[in-house]
Design a protein around this motif. Structure first.
Motif, PDB file in Angstrom:
ATOM      1  N   THR A 188       2.658   1.569  -3.450  1.00  0.00           N
ATOM      2  CA  THR A 188       1.512   2.021  -4.313  1.00  0.00           C
ATOM      3  C   THR A 188       1.107   3.623  -4.447  1.00  0.00           C
ATOM      4  N   SER A 189       1.278   4.142  -3.215  1.00  0.00           N
ATOM      5  CA  SER A 189       0.823   5.597  -3.124  1.00  0.00           C
ATOM      6  C   SER A 189       1.921   6.600  -3.653  1.00  0.00           C
ATOM      7  N   LYS A 207       0.856  -1.359  -0.028  1.00  0.00           N
ATOM      8  CA  LYS A 207       0.095  -0.065   0.087  1.00  0.00           C
ATOM      9  C   LYS A 207       1.024   1.220  -0.046  1.00  0.00           C
TER      10      LYS A 207
END
Length: 353
Positions: free
Chosen positions: A348-349, A345
């Motif tokens: 991904t940002s 996560k």
């Protein structure tokens, strides 16, 4: 998909202009570069030119190599591996801070990764032709030899509890004469951190340090707060070194990548890569082609990236997701040979939409 060269990460180019009088403004990007650990290093920083910086950085890296390089016969780790030192006592360790720091971190990562990262893998690395001995492909696999070398691999072969908890009062004994240490999977990352710490001591708050594709960045590269950026390339054996899969901003973080698609050899159609599985004794090959790990420091990123390549895609993704200070980006192939990416996560940002 696009990806990583032998050095795995591609620092993006920086462009800046000089004043007409020939001097450099304080906001200019300075750069020094050289060679270390069998590869290159590059240091970029925002500010005025610092006289003698390259000489100082070279000296730092030479001192590091004299403690942790298995390719230098007189290095501390080589003297231990070759039996010149039957033990490394407390006094010696206190005079070898880089060796001690690498040893402690290697053991810590080994424990967290259930020894999928293993600093005692050196005998097998040499056997398969990827170590400090003469480079040679293994043309005929001797399974009995691999089994015999496996007896020297494992954290139980070294006394390390006191190393972690009381380094001022320890002695590292070799219980088995064939046990050897190898910090190559974290040493470049550690070198990056070492140079970065030196820059901070000089009061430099905006820098980008790169050793062989292992990178740490702090601050930004311009007065408009433009972040340093790093590219992750395509993990294909025939990919151009500059062909990137993705570029991400790197802000006060480190990133390191491990992969098997460059450092390998082929015998009778079978490929042997430099990532050795410490549980089987054989080179690891899986559909995971590269693992890029974000961390607070580059040595940690370096070590976990190596562990990921041993674990394989699913186990590696699970491992990194369990570490609160780590993020990962994994490039893998499917059954048809097509490339895909999976990211945690936090990673991904950072990816472009």
């Amino acid at each position: 998909m696009k990806t990583i060269s032998y050095f795995f990460l591609i620092p993006l180019a920086f462009l800046f202009a000089c004043r007409t009088d020939g001097s450099l403004p304080v906001t200019s990007i300075q750069m020094i570069q050289g060679e270390t650990m069998g590869t290159y290093y590059k240091v970029s920083y925002l500010g005025s030119e610092i006289t003698g910086l390259k000489t100082s950085v070279d000296s730092l890296l030479v001192a590091l190599n004299m403690e942790v390089s298995t390719y230098i016969p007189d290095a501390l780790i080589s003297r231990f591996n070759h039996g010149d030192l039957h033990a490394i006592d407390a006094e010696t360790l206190q005079g070898a801070p880089h060796f001690l720091a690498n040893l402690k971190l290697a053991l810590k990562i080994a424990e967290v990764t259930s020894e999928n990262f293993n600093p005692t893998i050196m005998p097998l690395v040499n056997y398969w032709g990827f170590g400090y001995t003469s480079k040679h492909p293994v043309t005929a696999i001797d399974s009995a030899k691999v089994d015999s070398l496996m007896t020297f691999v494992g954290l139980d072969k070294i006394d390390y509890d006191s190393i972690i908890y009381s380094p001022s009062a320890i002695q590292l004994d070799k219980e088995y004469p064939g046990t050897q240490l190898d910090f190559s999977a974290i040493a470049k990352g550690y070198g990056v951190d070492l140079v970065a710490a030196y820059l901070r001591q000089l009061g430099i708050d905006n820098y980008f340090v790169d050793i062989g594709g292992e990178v740490v960045a702090k601050g930004n590269k311009g007065s408009n707060d433009s972040p340093w950026r790093v590219g992750i390339a395509i993990p294909k054996e025939d990919a151009a070194p500059t062909e990137m899969n993705v570029a991400i901003p790197l802000i006060d973080r480190a990133v390191a990548t491990s992969g098997n698609y460059r450092n390998y050899y082929e015998v009778n159609g079978q490929k042997f890569s430099h990532t050795i599985n410490p549980f089987t004794g054989y080179p690891e090959r899986s559909n995971l082609l590269s693992a890029s790990i974000l961390a607070k420091d580059c040595a940690t990123a370096d070590g976990f990236a190596t562990a990921c390549m041993v674990l394989g895609l699913d186990a590696a993704f699970t491992l990194i997701n369990m570490q609160p200070d780590l993020e990962g980006y994994f490039i893998y192939s499917d059954n048809e040979g097509l490339l895909h990416a999976r990211a945690t996560k936090g990673f991904t940002s950072l990816l472009p939409e």
